[in-house]
Design an enzyme around this catalytic site. Sequence first.
Site, PDB file in Angstrom:
ATOM      1  N   ARG A 176       0.869  -1.177   0.053  1.00  0.00           N
ATOM      2  CA  ARG A 176      -0.138  -0.014   0.058  1.00  0.00           C
ATOM      3  C   ARG A 176       0.789   1.175  -0.102  1.00  0.00           C
ATOM      4  O   ARG A 176       0.646   2.319   0.633  1.00  0.00           O
ATOM      5  CB  ARG A 176      -0.856   0.059   1.090  1.00  0.00           C
ATOM      6  N   SER A 226     -11.093  -2.109   3.723  1.00  0.00           N
ATOM      7  CA  SER A 226     -10.330  -2.677   5.171  1.00  0.00           C
ATOM      8  C   SER A 226     -10.181  -1.444   5.611  1.00  0.00           C
ATOM      9  O   SER A 226      -9.047  -0.555   4.751  1.00  0.00           O
ATOM     10  CB  SER A 226      -9.308  -3.468   4.553  1.00  0.00           C
ATOM     11  N   GLU A 296      -5.272   2.300   6.693  1.00  0.00           N
ATOM     12  CA  GLU A 296      -5.056   2.058   5.139  1.00  0.00           C
ATOM     13  C   GLU A 296      -5.642   3.482   4.571  1.00  0.00           C
ATOM     14  O   GLU A 296      -5.343   3.758   3.615  1.00  0.00           O
ATOM     15  CB  GLU A 296      -5.560   0.989   4.779  1.00  0.00           C
TER      16      GLU A 296
HETATM   17  C1  LIG Z   1     -15.801  -2.360  -0.636  1.00  0.00           C
HETATM   18  C2  LIG Z   1     -14.392  -1.993  -0.749  1.00  0.00           C
HETATM   19  C3  LIG Z   1     -13.343  -2.971  -0.986  1.00  0.00           C
HETATM   20  C4  LIG Z   1     -12.276  -2.567  -1.313  1.00  0.00           C
HETATM   21  N1  LIG Z   1     -11.261  -3.690  -1.561  1.00  0.00           N
HETATM   22  C5  LIG Z   1      -9.759  -3.215  -1.703  1.00  0.00           C
HETATM   23  C6  LIG Z   1      -8.814  -4.510  -2.137  1.00  0.00           C
HETATM   24  O1  LIG Z   1      -9.287  -5.507  -2.043  1.00  0.00           O
HETATM   25  N2  LIG Z   1      -7.460  -3.850  -2.128  1.00  0.00           N
HETATM   26  C7  LIG Z   1      -7.351  -2.749  -1.863  1.00  0.00           C
HETATM   27  O2  LIG Z   1      -6.008  -2.476  -2.343  1.00  0.00           O
HETATM   28  N3  LIG Z   1      -8.206  -1.613  -1.840  1.00  0.00           N
HETATM   29  C8  LIG Z   1      -9.316  -2.047  -1.744  1.00  0.00           C
HETATM   30  N4  LIG Z   1     -10.451  -0.983  -1.242  1.00  0.00           N
HETATM   31  C9  LIG Z   1      -9.818   0.479  -1.162  1.00  0.00           C
HETATM   32  C10 LIG Z   1      -9.888   1.178  -2.465  1.00  0.00           C
HETATM   33  O3  LIG Z   1     -10.869   0.889  -3.608  1.00  0.00           O
HETATM   34  C11 LIG Z   1      -8.673   1.347  -3.136  1.00  0.00           C
HETATM   35  O4  LIG Z   1      -7.603   1.864  -2.322  1.00  0.00           O
HETATM   36  C12 LIG Z   1      -8.392   2.061  -4.553  1.00  0.00           C
HETATM   37  O5  LIG Z   1      -7.281   1.791  -5.210  1.00  0.00           O
HETATM   38  C13 LIG Z   1      -8.715   3.474  -4.318  1.00  0.00           C
HETATM   39  O6  LIG Z   1      -8.946   4.243  -5.528  1.00  0.00           O
HETATM   40  P1  LIG Z   1      -9.606   5.438  -5.717  1.00  0.00           P
HETATM   41  O7  LIG Z   1      -9.870   5.838  -7.312  1.00  0.00           O
HETATM   42  O8  LIG Z   1     -11.143   5.157  -5.332  1.00  0.00           O
HETATM   43  O9  LIG Z   1      -9.087   6.354  -4.869  1.00  0.00           O
HETATM   44  P2  LIG Z   1      -9.431   7.539  -4.177  1.00  0.00           P
HETATM   45  O10 LIG Z   1     -10.259   7.016  -2.797  1.00  0.00           O
HETATM   46  O11 LIG Z   1     -10.141   8.474  -4.706  1.00  0.00           O
HETATM   47  O12 LIG Z   1      -8.150   8.142  -3.647  1.00  0.00           O
HETATM   48  C14 LIG Z   1      -7.231   7.400  -2.542  1.00  0.00           C
HETATM   49  C15 LIG Z   1      -5.916   8.044  -2.474  1.00  0.00           C
HETATM   50  O13 LIG Z   1      -5.306   8.058  -3.831  1.00  0.00           O
HETATM   51  C16 LIG Z   1      -5.226   9.353  -4.286  1.00  0.00           C
HETATM   52  N5  LIG Z   1      -5.322   9.368  -5.833  1.00  0.00           N
HETATM   53  C17 LIG Z   1      -6.430   8.802  -6.601  1.00  0.00           C
HETATM   54  N6  LIG Z   1      -6.390   8.932  -7.637  1.00  0.00           N
HETATM   55  C18 LIG Z   1      -5.112   9.570  -7.963  1.00  0.00           C
HETATM   56  C19 LIG Z   1      -4.127   9.697  -9.140  1.00  0.00           C
HETATM   57  N7  LIG Z   1      -4.816   9.605 -10.363  1.00  0.00           N
HETATM   58  N8  LIG Z   1      -2.931  10.141  -9.105  1.00  0.00           N
HETATM   59  C20 LIG Z   1      -2.465  10.367  -7.875  1.00  0.00           C
HETATM   60  N9  LIG Z   1      -3.093  10.248  -6.585  1.00  0.00           N
HETATM   61  C21 LIG Z   1      -4.564   9.629  -6.771  1.00  0.00           C
HETATM   62  C22 LIG Z   1      -5.933  10.248  -3.691  1.00  0.00           C
HETATM   63  O14 LIG Z   1      -5.558  11.424  -3.834  1.00  0.00           O
HETATM   64  C23 LIG Z   1      -5.955   9.636  -2.295  1.00  0.00           C
HETATM   65  O15 LIG Z   1      -5.030  10.119  -1.537  1.00  0.00           O
HETATM   66  C24 LIG Z   1     -11.846  -1.421  -1.228  1.00  0.00           C
HETATM   67  C25 LIG Z   1     -12.762  -0.419  -1.075  1.00  0.00           C
HETATM   68  C26 LIG Z   1     -13.901  -0.694  -0.824  1.00  0.00           C
HETATM   69  C27 LIG Z   1     -14.981   0.345  -0.513  1.00  0.00           C
END
Ligand SMILES: Cc1cc2nc3c(=O)[nH]c(=O)nc-3n(C[C@H](O)[C@H](O)[C@H](O)COP(=O)(O)OP(=O)(O)OC[C@H]3O[C@@H](n4cnc5c(N)ncnc54)[C@H](O)[C@@H]3O)c2cc1C
Length: 301
Positions: A176, A226, A296
């Site tokens: 992560r 998580s 996380e």
């Molecule tokens: C039901 C559920 C299940 C999940 N399961 C998993 C799993 O199995 N494994 C896992 O790792 N995660 C999981 N997650 C967490 C999440 O989906 C991941 O961390 C995902 O990668 C976040 O992507 P996002 O586009 O939603 O980022 P956001 O939540 O919008 O942003 C998260 C961070 O990333 C940064 N960010 C986003 N896009 C960019 C970009 N283009 N450039 C630079 N920085 C950026 C943001 O500034 C912020 O700091 C889960 C979440 C939920 C709700």
Amino acid sequence: MLQKTQIALACRSIGCDVRENAIMAEYTSFHIGGYADLLVTADSNDKVQRIKKLCAENNVPLMLIGNGSNLLVSDNGIRGVVLKLDGRFSNPEIQNGVIICHAGLPLKSLCRFARDNGLSGLEFAYGIPGTVGGAVYMNAGAYCGQISNVINWAEAVYPDGEVYRVQAEDMKLGYRHSVFMENRCFITSAAFRLKPDESHVIGQRMDEFMRLRRDKQPLEYPSAGSFFKRPKGYFAGALIEGSGLKGCRVGGAQVSEKHAGFIINLGGATSNDVLKLADQVINKVFCDHGVRLQPEVCFVG
Ligand SMILES: Cc1cc2nc3c(=O)[nH]c(=O)nc-3n(C[C@H](O)[C@H](O)[C@H](O)COP(=O)(O)OP(=O)(O)OC[C@H]3O[C@@H](n4cnc5c(N)ncnc54)[C@H](O)[C@@H]3O)c2cc1C
């Protein structure tokens, strides 16, 4: 220095969708968060670069979000501009066996594209509800897979406003963690090197991972996945369950009965409810097991 309405006008003039006083609860999977002064949606590198420049020149705080699936936004909201990358309508391409796509593309769409083109390696990511950029930033992972196994390169807008290509070996990818957390770059596109396989076999693996998620995770409630990182040698969920915290509540926030690693929003939870509950969990687990859990989820605002 431009005022909020002038910044909004300038963003609209370059073709971005702009919402003033946008309720962040509508843009996060936790369904929590107060107002962002401006929520600007951009679908191209050029727009990202121009908004970054505009905010820098006017001393306006700027943060980027993807799908908001790993965020806990404060009830007080976010001052300045929240830039949302939107790649829903972009089309990935395949060049020399490498998939190249927009960072705002939903991860799920990328996984389906890979499957349809007989390319394997992203099955683990199918149920992760984020964007490609968010997944690269977080080095998202599940079921023994992680982005670091398949990423080839990413392009990002750097603080100097220019776009640079970063090779996988320079991304400092760890559990992560990525270099993008250190340099505050905005990832705009990414490329993935996958292996050929039969589409229907890839599809079966994706469906199986999705089934496991539905069985084990409280997908029926808003959450950010998580809540805590996996401590070395342990599972956060098992430690929390071992401390008898399943079902523990503060206001509308609850440690999920189904999976103790998830904090869920039962309805009307505030960011304070979640933070108080997370604190209780951290303290009790530390007392009982001597392990300090680290969130996380990214706190914003
Ligand atoms: C039901 C559920 C299940 C999940 N399961 C998993 C799993 O199995 N494994 C896992 O790792 N995660 C999981 N997650 C967490 C999440 O989906 C991941 O961390 C995902 O990668 C976040 O992507 P996002 O586009 O939603 O980022 P956001 O939540 O919008 O942003 C998260 C961070 O990333 C940064 N960010 C986003 N896009 C960019 C970009 N283009 N450039 C630079 N920085 C950026 C943001 O500034 C912020 O700091 C889960 C979440 C939920 C709700």
